[in-house]
Design a protein around this motif. Structure first.
Motif, short mmCIF file in Angstrom:
data_model
loop_
_atom_site.label_atom_id
_atom_site.label_comp_id
_atom_site.label_asym_id
_atom_site.label_seq_id
_atom_site.Cartn_x
_atom_site.Cartn_y
_atom_site.Cartn_z
N TYR A 86 63.10 101.23 88.19
CA TYR A 86 62.24 101.72 89.27
C TYR A 86 62.67 101.20 90.64
CZ TYR A 86 58.56 103.94 86.46
OH TYR A 86 57.86 104.77 85.64
N SER A 87 62.73 102.12 91.56
CA SER A 87 62.92 101.74 92.97
C SER A 87 61.55 101.34 93.52
CB SER A 87 63.48 102.91 93.77
OG SER A 87 62.51 103.94 93.87
N ILE A 88 61.56 100.84 94.75
CA ILE A 88 60.29 100.51 95.42
C ILE A 88 59.44 101.77 95.54
CG2 ILE A 88 59.25 99.71 97.58
CD1 ILE A 88 61.87 98.00 97.93
N ALA A 112 63.64 97.43 92.76
CA ALA A 112 62.86 96.23 93.05
C ALA A 112 63.33 95.03 92.24
CB ALA A 112 61.37 96.50 92.80
N ARG A 113 63.71 95.28 90.99
CA ARG A 113 64.08 94.18 90.09
C ARG A 113 65.39 93.51 90.50
NH1 ARG A 113 62.87 94.69 83.78
NH2 ARG A 113 63.30 92.57 83.17
N LYS A 164 64.11 86.86 94.72
CA LYS A 164 62.72 86.53 94.42
C LYS A 164 61.85 86.68 95.66
CE LYS A 164 59.52 83.24 92.51
NZ LYS A 164 59.19 81.96 91.99
N GLY A 165 62.33 86.21 96.80
CA GLY A 165 61.56 86.33 98.04
C GLY A 165 61.31 87.77 98.43
N MET A 166 62.32 88.63 98.27
CA MET A 166 62.16 90.05 98.59
C MET A 166 61.24 90.73 97.59
SD MET A 166 65.97 91.06 99.90
CE MET A 166 65.63 92.62 100.68
N GLN A 167 61.31 90.34 96.32
CA GLN A 167 60.40 90.90 95.32
C GLN A 167 58.96 90.55 95.67
OE1 GLN A 167 61.33 89.91 91.25
NE2 GLN A 167 63.34 90.82 91.35
#
Length: 196
Positions: A80-82, A116-117, A121-124
């Protein structure tokens, strides 16, 4: 809540006022995440009762539609994308706001076609806030919410959350092991120690 011989939560009694920010502070292993998973209806308690607006939360879709939980342990579907995640959220949460999604895109500045994956971690974490805020929740539950974010983004996230509280009267429960971080944002603070 009991796991085998271990009592994770023991006689915990807490009340969060509607429209307030409640900080739940305690060391790692105190039971904060267990409580949050019970509040969100992921875990069923071995005793006691948890209610939101007078209704039990476990397996209660009506209550879950009104709340969003942003945990330290984020999950995104691998393919999945954002934007895909946003479309899925828009089908689950009746108050989803596409206009807000576009507005927040200017703040977070992450390309919506990115998976997203595969983000740091910060961007997630930023994506989790982005999606979470667009659900326009009545209740926002944050478990160690700004871990992994740089200081500038931490301030920006808190600023967005506080604006949301002011505009919509959102109720926020935030857990952290860092009392200093909660001092400026919480109306109330509860200290959790060994499940009590």
């Amino acid at each position: 809540k009991i796991f085998g011989d271990f009592k994770a939560l023991d006689q915990l009694d807490l009340h969060v006022e509607k429209g307030s920010v409640y900080g739940l502070v305690g060391p790692n292993g105190a039971g904060k995440t267990t409580f949050i998973k019970m509040l969100c209806g992921v875990y069923k308690g071995d005793g006691g009762i948890i209610t939101v607006d007078g209704e039990e939360t476990y397996e209660n879709t009506k209550i879950k539609e009104k709340m969003i939980c942003i945990s330290d342990d984020l999950f995104f579907y691998p393919t999945y994308s954002i934007l895909d995640m946003a479309k899925m959220y828009s089908e689950i949460y009746p108050k989803w706001d596409w206009e807000l999604f576009e507005k927040l895109k200017e703040i977070f500045r992450i390309e919506v076609k990115r998976k997203a994956r595969r983000l740091s971690k910060g961007m997630q974490k930023q994506v989790a806030f982005w999606l979470g805020l667009c659900t326009e929740p009545d209740i926002m539950i944050l478990d160690e919410p700004v871990d992994g974010l740089d200081p500038v983004m931490r301030r920006q996230i808190w600023s967005i959350i506080m604006a949301d509280i002011a505009e919509h009267g959102t109720t926020v429960l935030v857990s952290s092991h860092n009392l200093r971080e909660l001092e400026d944002v919480c109306d109330y603070v509860g200290i959790l120690h060994e499940g009590k």
